[in-house]
Write a protein that holds these residues in place. Structure first.
Motif, short mmCIF file in Angstrom:
data_model
loop_
_atom_site.label_atom_id
_atom_site.label_comp_id
_atom_site.label_asym_id
_atom_site.label_seq_id
_atom_site.Cartn_x
_atom_site.Cartn_y
_atom_site.Cartn_z
N ALA A 60 23.11 -21.19 -34.43
CA ALA A 60 23.39 -21.92 -35.66
C ALA A 60 24.89 -22.11 -35.76
O ALA A 60 25.67 -21.25 -35.35
N VAL A 61 25.29 -23.26 -36.29
CA VAL A 61 26.70 -23.57 -36.47
C VAL A 61 27.01 -23.59 -37.96
O VAL A 61 26.29 -24.24 -38.74
N LEU A 62 28.05 -22.90 -38.37
CA LEU A 62 28.42 -22.84 -39.78
C LEU A 62 29.93 -22.90 -39.92
O LEU A 62 30.68 -22.61 -38.97
N ALA A 63 30.37 -23.29 -41.10
CA ALA A 63 31.80 -23.40 -41.38
C ALA A 63 32.28 -22.12 -42.06
O ALA A 63 31.64 -21.61 -42.99
N VAL A 64 33.43 -21.62 -41.60
CA VAL A 64 34.03 -20.42 -42.18
C VAL A 64 35.51 -20.69 -42.40
O VAL A 64 36.11 -21.54 -41.72
N PRO A 65 36.14 -20.02 -43.36
CA PRO A 65 37.59 -20.20 -43.57
C PRO A 65 38.36 -19.76 -42.33
O PRO A 65 37.97 -18.83 -41.63
N ASP A 66 39.45 -20.45 -42.08
CA ASP A 66 40.25 -20.07 -40.93
C ASP A 66 41.50 -19.28 -41.31
O ASP A 66 42.34 -18.99 -40.45
N ASP A 67 41.62 -18.92 -42.61
CA ASP A 67 42.79 -18.15 -43.04
C ASP A 67 42.47 -16.71 -43.38
O ASP A 67 43.34 -15.94 -43.77
N ARG A 68 41.22 -16.29 -43.25
CA ARG A 68 40.85 -14.91 -43.54
C ARG A 68 39.51 -14.61 -42.90
O ARG A 68 38.73 -15.51 -42.59
N GLN A 69 39.25 -13.32 -42.69
CA GLN A 69 37.97 -12.93 -42.11
C GLN A 69 36.91 -12.84 -43.20
O GLN A 69 37.20 -12.53 -44.35
N VAL A 70 35.67 -13.14 -42.82
CA VAL A 70 34.56 -13.10 -43.77
C VAL A 70 33.38 -12.38 -43.11
O VAL A 70 33.35 -12.18 -41.90
N VAL A 71 32.44 -12.00 -43.95
CA VAL A 71 31.24 -11.32 -43.48
C VAL A 71 30.03 -12.22 -43.73
O VAL A 71 29.86 -12.75 -44.83
N ILE A 72 29.19 -12.38 -42.71
CA ILE A 72 27.96 -13.14 -42.86
C ILE A 72 26.78 -12.19 -42.68
O ILE A 72 26.91 -11.13 -42.06
N ARG A 73 25.62 -12.56 -43.23
CA ARG A 73 24.41 -11.76 -43.13
C ARG A 73 23.42 -12.45 -42.21
O ARG A 73 23.32 -13.68 -42.19
N ILE A 74 22.69 -11.64 -41.46
CA ILE A 74 21.69 -12.17 -40.54
C ILE A 74 20.38 -11.43 -40.77
O ILE A 74 20.36 -10.19 -40.84
N ALA A 75 19.29 -12.18 -40.88
CA ALA A 75 17.99 -11.57 -41.16
C ALA A 75 16.92 -12.28 -40.35
O ALA A 75 17.00 -13.49 -40.09
N TYR A 76 15.90 -11.50 -39.96
CA TYR A 76 14.74 -12.06 -39.28
C TYR A 76 13.54 -11.16 -39.61
O TYR A 76 13.66 -9.93 -39.56
N PRO A 77 12.40 -11.72 -40.02
CA PRO A 77 11.26 -10.90 -40.44
C PRO A 77 10.87 -9.87 -39.39
O PRO A 77 10.72 -10.19 -38.20
N GLY A 78 10.73 -8.63 -39.84
CA GLY A 78 10.33 -7.55 -38.95
C GLY A 78 11.48 -6.85 -38.25
O GLY A 78 11.26 -5.87 -37.55
N TYR A 79 12.71 -7.37 -38.45
CA TYR A 79 13.89 -6.79 -37.81
C TYR A 79 14.82 -6.20 -38.87
O TYR A 79 14.77 -6.58 -40.05
N GLU A 80 15.68 -5.28 -38.42
CA GLU A 80 16.67 -4.73 -39.32
C GLU A 80 17.71 -5.79 -39.65
O GLU A 80 18.19 -6.50 -38.76
N ASN A 81 18.07 -5.92 -40.92
CA ASN A 81 19.10 -6.86 -41.32
C ASN A 81 20.44 -6.46 -40.72
O ASN A 81 20.67 -5.30 -40.39
N GLY A 82 21.33 -7.43 -40.59
CA GLY A 82 22.63 -7.13 -40.02
C GLY A 82 23.74 -7.89 -40.71
O GLY A 82 23.51 -8.88 -41.42
N ARG A 83 24.96 -7.41 -40.53
CA ARG A 83 26.15 -8.10 -41.02
C ARG A 83 27.09 -8.32 -39.83
O ARG A 83 27.20 -7.47 -38.96
N LEU A 84 27.78 -9.44 -39.85
CA LEU A 84 28.69 -9.78 -38.76
C LEU A 84 30.05 -10.13 -39.37
O LEU A 84 30.14 -10.97 -40.27
N LEU A 85 31.06 -9.47 -38.88
CA LEU A 85 32.42 -9.72 -39.35
C LEU A 85 33.04 -10.82 -38.48
O LEU A 85 33.23 -10.64 -37.28
#
Length: 843
Positions: A60-85
């Motif tokens: 998947a392609v998404l837009a993020v700010p280029d002046d600071r780091q951000v955290v995104i969430r990732i989920a899929y049914p039956g799997y442990e949720n995750g966060r990506l810095l």
């Protein structure tokens, strides 16, 4: 008048030019961690709440700010949720999700390199230690043990180097329940609790739940330790060899067609040469002379096997098996003089052996993209055998005899005893069988419904044949105290069974912006007791639990996230004290109750930039319906024919407790040059046994028809009052720092502080503080062109003993825990540093 379209056109045009200046597109690839296949349909929730589904390649392609780091969430049914810095640089990142046995809003924080964080804290619920933090702190000492790491976490009381049963937030050490891959384990310890059975090399993570945790779990009022085994690689053959000071660990795993694997590991200790060396060193060192009594060197033999097979992303089979044994033998002789001038000679001969084994199989199935079913079943056995022969000779000729007019509580049978001997055999066996089924359903966006049932069967067998003889000194003993000579045969064979049935349901909610979360659950527990020729029915107990989470801040200055949690809930468990209930104890239906606790807490977690995290929790526990025994000894005539003729045992289920405390952890997450954590725990805990010293003890009739008077010296000096339990400590501090001057050389340090524990039958006096210091030097070698990883370490524990080798008796303030010296009598712990080394080779 019509509105001019000029202004909207200008704004759109302006924003279209500004977006490229302040944002960039990044590509995220999501895959299965075990099968390494893309997860089509995985949902990525961006930093601004926008959702992006992954395509057939898991991208998947998404837009993020280029002046600071951000955290995104990732989920899929039956799997442990995750966060990506997402850092300020880079345009492509990958992330792997692991199949979860349950759906819950856990977040495994990872760096953009997709390496898992070493620890995960769910405020108000649990804390997890894994990865490098686990191996670094547990692979140390003469026996490498996962509990060495667990004892460094907030809320865990200091228990010393040779005790793997700590108090969790003021709870009794026996209240801690352990589970491995979902299997509740009876007595998961070696040598009666000195070390646990959990070998670091076979453990993926250790999760300590000591807050208001999910209603999915039960059988504890203090804490739950969940051990997750390390899964074998589905694609590579792996080999592990670990050699340390007194043990060798050997493990290997083989893949199964790229969809799973089988792993096996064995552990063997070799203490015989060290015992021989210690006997040479002990010459002339009084504190170490006890080592000369060892006849069978302490040993541990463990073997485990783990397997899993993934038929698809929706179906997985798992299995875990374990068998272990341990033992020790001694022939101890000693002569010493007590403070009152009395002389004593002790002869002790014993052999002690323990065996345990269990097996469990489970299935995880996702019949639909928003549903997960998990089922498991297993059985286990634990047995301890002890043969003993203890002889005591006392010489009272040079001591002041007790005053017959003094309080009977101050009199002891040892004050009049001349000879005593105890010999016999004790065999205790516990057999368990258990099964559970869990179902999770994400029926709407942000909502998860879960329900499940659990069954736990226990069989307790106790066979004991003990002969006790003693002889009193007729020159000292009053005529009405006890007979001068006596022989006591204690033989009994107990067979009891217990069936614990549980059912739960819960509802979880997480709003789309991850601003607010809630979990409401209800657990029902019922226990049925089956004796040899009697049964005891109990009333089912309801344990509702509620947690509310609120994200106050996100990405504000140096604060990445600020979360507040409020939780409250009820918990229940069955006390081990009930295992030996007999018909003669006359426990009626509905009189038997499970231990209960009501826990409420307030927690706050702050995640900072530079990978810093701070979590603090304050809590209150109200313990009630706690089981305990009241044992009354009686003064008899002539002889005693069995245990029931000279003691009266009553089971009470009205024990109470009150616990207040707070703890925090400041953690520097894994980084290139240094990381670690600082944890502090304050605990104020008091218990009360309302019938510990009954005014009217049960009446006992002797074989000759006489009715002896109770010997009240057996009752605690605290009587029925509130008291601090023997394991209680006000303060516990642990500072763990890991320095990494280079990738091939690390230095790990641990500085601890723990206030003292109460003296026996005293609320005022305590042992002095403990301040353990450990250091570990690790050398690594890794061939980037190959697959071999080597580590060599040298560690020194108990380093403070070089300058501090005694525990002093101190008087403590009952509210603050402040200690002041009152007696200067040293009680020695381990008087020397413990040096250990290890060699790890992994392929």
């Amino acid at each position: 008048m019509s509105k001019s379209p000029v202004l909207p056109v200008v704004l759109v045009t302006f924003l279209s030019f500004c977006v490229p200046l302040f944002a960039r597109d990044v590509m995220i690839t999501v895959s299965d961690a075990d099968l390494e296949i893309p997860l089509e349909g995985a949902v990525i929730r961006s930093w601004d709440g926008t959702e992006y589904p992954c395509d057939e390649d898991g991208r998947a392609v998404l837009a993020v700010p280029d002046d600071r780091q951000v955290v995104i969430r990732i989920a899929y049914p039956g799997y442990e949720n995750g966060r990506l810095l997402i850092p300020v640089e880079g345009t492509a990142f990958s992330f792997s999700l692991r199949l979860g046995g349950i759906m819950e809003n856990r977040e495994l924080v990872i760096e953009a390199s997709a390496s898992p964080e070493a620890g995960e804290t769910r405020t108000g619920r649990s804390i997890t230690i894994s990865g490098e933090n686990l191996s670094r702190t547990s692979e140390i000492g003469i026996i490498e043990d996962v509990m060495t790491s667990v004892k460094l976490l907030p809320g865990v009381g200091y228990s010393g180097m040779f005790d793997a049963q700590p108090s969790i937030r003021g709870g009794d050490p026996g209240d801690l329940m352990a589970a491995m891959d979902g299997f509740y384990i009876e007595q998961p310890y070696h040598w009666g609790g000195v070390y646990s059975i959990f070998v670091p090399q076979m453990v993926e993570s250790a999760k300590l739940s000591h807050g208001v945790f999910s209603s999915r779990y039960g059988h504890t009022i203090s804490g739950l330790l969940e051990i997750t085994s390390r899964k074998p690689s589905p694609t590579e053959t792996q080999f592990d060899l670990g050699v340390s000071t007194s043990e060798t660990n050997l493990g290997f795993s083989i893949p199964l067609f790229g969809k799973g694997g089988i792993a096996a590991m064995g552990k063997v200790t070799y203490w015989d040469p060290f015992v021989s060396l210690a006997k040479l060193i002990a010459r002339g060192v009084p504190e170490l002379e006890i080592v000369n009594s060892i006849t069978t060197a302490p040993y541990i033999r463990d073997f485990s096997i783990i397997g899993n097979y993934r038929f698809s992303t929706d179906l997985e089979l798992t299995a875990t098996g374990f068998f272990g044994s341990d033992g020790v033998g001694a022939d101890y002789h000693n002569k010493f003089t007590e403070d009152d001038g009395g002389k004593r000679e002790v002869d002790l001969l014993f052999d002690w052996m323990n065996y345990r084994g269990f097996g469990i199989a489970g299935i995880t199935w996702s019949p639909h993209k928003d549903m997960v079913f998990r089922g498991s079943a297993g059985a286990g056995v634990y047995e301890t055998d002890m043969n003993m022969d203890i002889g005591i000779h006392l010489d009272h000729s040079e001591e002041q005899p007790p005053d017959p007019k003094e309080d009977p509580r101050e009199q002891r049978i040892l004050d009049y005893m001349k000879e005593s001997r105890i010999e016999g055999t004790i065999v205790d066996t516990t057999v368990t069988a258990q099964g559970r089924a869990d179902f999770d359903w994400a029926f709407r966006d942000g909502f998860i419904f879960a329900a499940g049932v659990q069954e736990l069967y226990s069989l307790w067998l106790s066979r004991q044949d003990i002969r006790t003889s003693y002889e009193l000194d007729p020159k000292l003993a009053p005529d009405n105290f006890l007979t001068y000579t006596s022989l006591i045969d204690q033989s009994w064979d107990v067979k009891n069974q217990g069936v614990s049935s549980s059912a739960y349901t819960l509802l979880e909610y997480q709003n789309p912006a991850w601003k607010f979360g809630a979990e409401l659950g209800l657990r029902l527990d019922h226990f049925y007791f089956i004796g040899r020729d009697f049964t005891i029915q109990t009333i089912p107990v309801a344990n509702p639990r509620l947690n509310l989470d609120y994200d106050i801040l996100k990405n504000r200055g140096i604060i990445d996230a600020l979360t507040v949690t409020v939780g409250t809930g009820l918990f229940s468990s069955m006390n081990d004290a009930i295992n030996s209930i007999d018909k003669i104890n006359a426990v009626e239906d509905y009189e038997l109750k499970p231990n209960r606790s009501w826990t409420s807490l307030l927690g706050m977690k702050m995640d900072f930039a530079e990978k810093l995290s701070f979590n603090i929790e304050a809590y209150y526990k109200n313990v009630f319906d706690r089981a305990y025994k009241v044992i009354t000894a009686y003064q008899g005539n002539n002889y005693f024919s069995s245990v029931d003729d000279y003691t009266g045992t009553e089971y009470q289920f009205n024990g109470v407790g009150r616990i207040v405390g707070f703890d925090f952890i400041l953690q520097k997450l894994e980084s290139r040059y240094w990381d670690g954590w600082l944890s502090y725990s304050f605990t104020w805990a008091q218990y009360r046994d309302p019938d510990a010293a009954p005014d009217n003890p049960p009446e006992v009739t002797m074989p000759d028809g006489s009715k002896p008077e109770p010997d009240r010296t057996q009752y605690p000096k605290t009587g029925n009052d509130w008291y601090y339990p023997a394991f209680h400590r006000y303060h516990n501090i642990n500072l763990v720092l890991n320095f990494k001057p280079s990738p091939s050389f690390h230095i790990g340090t641990r500085f601890g502080f723990a206030s003292g524990t109460p003296k026996a039958d005293s609320n005022d006096e305590r042992t002095g503080f403990s301040w353990p210091i450990d250091v570990k030097f690790s050398f690594f070698r890794f061939n980037p062109k190959g697959k071999v990883n080597t580590e060599i370490y040298l560690a020194v524990e108990n380093l403070q003993s070089i300058v501090y080798d005694a525990v002093w008796i101190a008087r403590a303030n009952g509210y603050t825990g402040e200690e002041n010296p009152s007696e200067y009598k040293p009680v020695y712990e381990l008087p020397i540093p413990m040096v250990s080394f290890g060699f790890k080779w992994r392929y």
